[in-house]
Design a protein around this motif. Structure first.
Motif, mmCIF file in Angstrom:
data_model
loop_
_atom_site.group_PDB
_atom_site.id
_atom_site.type_symbol
_atom_site.label_atom_id
_atom_site.label_comp_id
_atom_site.label_asym_id
_atom_site.label_seq_id
_atom_site.Cartn_x
_atom_site.Cartn_y
_atom_site.Cartn_z
ATOM 1 N N GLN A 142 0.794 -1.238 0.000
ATOM 2 C CA GLN A 142 0.000 0.000 0.000
ATOM 3 C C GLN A 142 0.822 1.282 0.000
ATOM 4 O OE1 GLN A 142 -2.991 -0.201 3.208
ATOM 5 N NE2 GLN A 142 -4.438 -0.109 1.522
ATOM 6 N N ALA A 143 2.125 1.200 0.040
ATOM 7 C CA ALA A 143 2.945 2.411 0.082
ATOM 8 C C ALA A 143 3.207 2.927 -1.330
ATOM 9 C CB ALA A 143 4.256 2.135 0.808
ATOM 10 N N SER A 144 3.622 4.186 -1.405
ATOM 11 C CA SER A 144 3.893 4.832 -2.687
ATOM 12 C C SER A 144 4.904 5.964 -2.510
ATOM 13 C CB SER A 144 2.573 5.360 -3.275
ATOM 14 O OG SER A 144 2.793 5.934 -4.533
ATOM 15 N N ARG A 145 6.029 5.662 -1.848
ATOM 16 C CA ARG A 145 7.054 6.682 -1.619
ATOM 17 C C ARG A 145 8.412 6.190 -2.116
ATOM 18 N NH1 ARG A 145 7.467 9.262 3.961
ATOM 19 N NH2 ARG A 145 8.933 10.484 2.751
ATOM 20 N N LYS A 146 8.944 6.896 -3.086
ATOM 21 C CA LYS A 146 10.238 6.536 -3.668
ATOM 22 C C LYS A 146 11.309 6.459 -2.576
ATOM 23 C CE LYS A 146 11.594 8.864 -7.288
ATOM 24 N NZ LYS A 146 12.267 9.816 -8.195
ATOM 25 N N GLY A 147 12.077 5.383 -2.600
ATOM 26 C CA GLY A 147 13.162 5.203 -1.650
ATOM 27 C C GLY A 147 12.719 4.713 -0.291
ATOM 28 N N VAL A 148 11.428 4.799 -0.003
ATOM 29 C CA VAL A 148 10.893 4.382 1.296
ATOM 30 C C VAL A 148 10.181 3.042 1.162
ATOM 31 C CG1 VAL A 148 9.294 4.962 3.160
ATOM 32 C CG2 VAL A 148 10.681 6.755 2.088
ATOM 33 N N GLY A 149 9.251 2.943 0.213
ATOM 34 C CA GLY A 149 8.531 1.702 0.000
ATOM 35 C C GLY A 149 7.360 1.879 -0.939
ATOM 36 N N CYS A 150 7.054 0.802 -1.677
ATOM 37 C CA CYS A 150 5.889 0.789 -2.553
ATOM 38 C C CYS A 150 5.565 -0.648 -2.934
ATOM 39 C CB CYS A 150 6.109 1.635 -3.807
ATOM 40 S SG CYS A 150 7.286 0.968 -4.989
ATOM 41 N N ASP A 151 4.346 -0.828 -3.398
ATOM 42 C CA ASP A 151 3.958 -2.070 -4.044
ATOM 43 C C ASP A 151 3.805 -1.753 -5.534
ATOM 44 O OD1 ASP A 151 1.510 -0.726 -4.154
ATOM 45 O OD2 ASP A 151 0.517 -2.029 -2.711
ATOM 46 N N CYS A 152 3.302 -2.693 -6.324
ATOM 47 C CA CYS A 152 3.233 -2.444 -7.768
ATOM 48 C C CYS A 152 2.300 -1.285 -8.111
ATOM 49 C CB CYS A 152 2.856 -3.708 -8.530
ATOM 50 S SG CYS A 152 1.200 -4.346 -8.186
ATOM 51 N N LEU A 153 1.179 -1.191 -7.422
ATOM 52 C CA LEU A 153 0.278 -0.059 -7.645
ATOM 53 C C LEU A 153 0.913 1.236 -7.148
ATOM 54 C CD1 LEU A 153 -2.395 1.196 -8.489
ATOM 55 C CD2 LEU A 153 -3.373 0.419 -6.311
ATOM 56 N N GLY A 154 1.607 1.163 -6.036
ATOM 57 C CA GLY A 154 2.295 2.336 -5.503
ATOM 58 C C GLY A 154 3.355 2.863 -6.447
ATOM 59 N N LEU A 155 4.045 1.961 -7.149
ATOM 60 C CA LEU A 155 5.030 2.386 -8.153
ATOM 61 C C LEU A 155 4.333 3.177 -9.253
ATOM 62 C CD1 LEU A 155 7.808 2.404 -9.583
ATOM 63 C CD2 LEU A 155 7.176 0.168 -10.540
ATOM 64 N N LEU A 156 3.250 2.633 -9.798
ATOM 65 C CA LEU A 156 2.527 3.344 -10.856
ATOM 66 C C LEU A 156 1.989 4.674 -10.344
ATOM 67 C CD1 LEU A 156 1.430 3.505 -13.718
ATOM 68 C CD2 LEU A 156 -0.568 2.208 -12.932
ATOM 69 N N ARG A 157 1.450 4.690 -9.132
ATOM 70 C CA ARG A 157 0.947 5.936 -8.556
ATOM 71 C C ARG A 157 2.066 6.970 -8.424
ATOM 72 N NH1 ARG A 157 -1.059 4.617 -3.077
ATOM 73 N NH2 ARG A 157 -1.661 6.809 -3.073
ATOM 74 N N GLY A 158 3.227 6.544 -7.951
ATOM 75 C CA GLY A 158 4.343 7.467 -7.783
ATOM 76 C C GLY A 158 4.851 8.011 -9.103
ATOM 77 N N VAL A 159 4.957 7.132 -10.098
ATOM 78 C CA VAL A 159 5.383 7.576 -11.435
ATOM 79 C C VAL A 159 4.349 8.548 -11.992
ATOM 80 C CG1 VAL A 159 5.787 6.809 -13.816
ATOM 81 C CG2 VAL A 159 6.810 5.544 -11.906
#
Length: 143
Positions: free
Chosen positions: A20-37
């Motif tokens: 459920q995370a979405s913070r570069k360098g801190v943590g993310c899941d696959c959806l969090g990666l797309l959200r961050g990008v």
């Protein structure tokens, strides 16, 4: 825009997996990666993501992620594989589609960037076992 998407996704490489995370360098899941990008390239996310469990949508067989992708991206299954496209995977036969990746290189040696447990954000070959799990390909039509 596809170059910016791939470069931004690569800048997340090494981010640990965190559900459920979405913070570069801190943590993310696959959806969090797309959200961050998405946030870095396009600005605000198109909708708020509800809290979800690791098995989300599975008990109900609900294709929530697929429907969300259809709301905010353009499906391009008939187009050639291209960098910047978003891949939606079904990890097991009969399961809901709930893994995402971003194409980083097209044929003849296709690759994609994704986040998954035990690996964090990494770039993987889009090998035949991965290709057979693709449910749909999308282009982000924002901008």
């Amino acid at each position: 825009m596809s170059v910016a998407i791939v470069e931004t996704a690569r800048s997340w490489m090494g981010t640990p997996y965190l559900h459920q995370a979405s913070r570069k360098g801190v943590g993310c899941d696959c959806l969090g990666l797309l959200r961050g990008v998405w946030r870095e390239v396009f600005g605000a996310e198109p909708e708020q993501v509800p809290i979800y469990t690791a098995d989300w949508s599975e008990p109900q067989g609900d294709e929530r992620l697929y429907r969300a992708a259809m709301r905010h991206m353009q499906r391009v299954d008939e187009a050639m594989l291209a960098p910047g496209q978003v891949l939606l995977f079904r990890m097991r036969d009969g399961a809901v589609a709930k893994h995402l990746g971003i194409v980083s290189a097209a044929d003849p040696a296709p690759r994609f960037i994704h986040a998954y447990a035990g690996h964090g954000v990494c770039e993987s070959p889009l090998s035949q076992p991965w290709r057979k799990r693709i449910v749909a390909r999308f282009e982000i039509s924002q901008g």
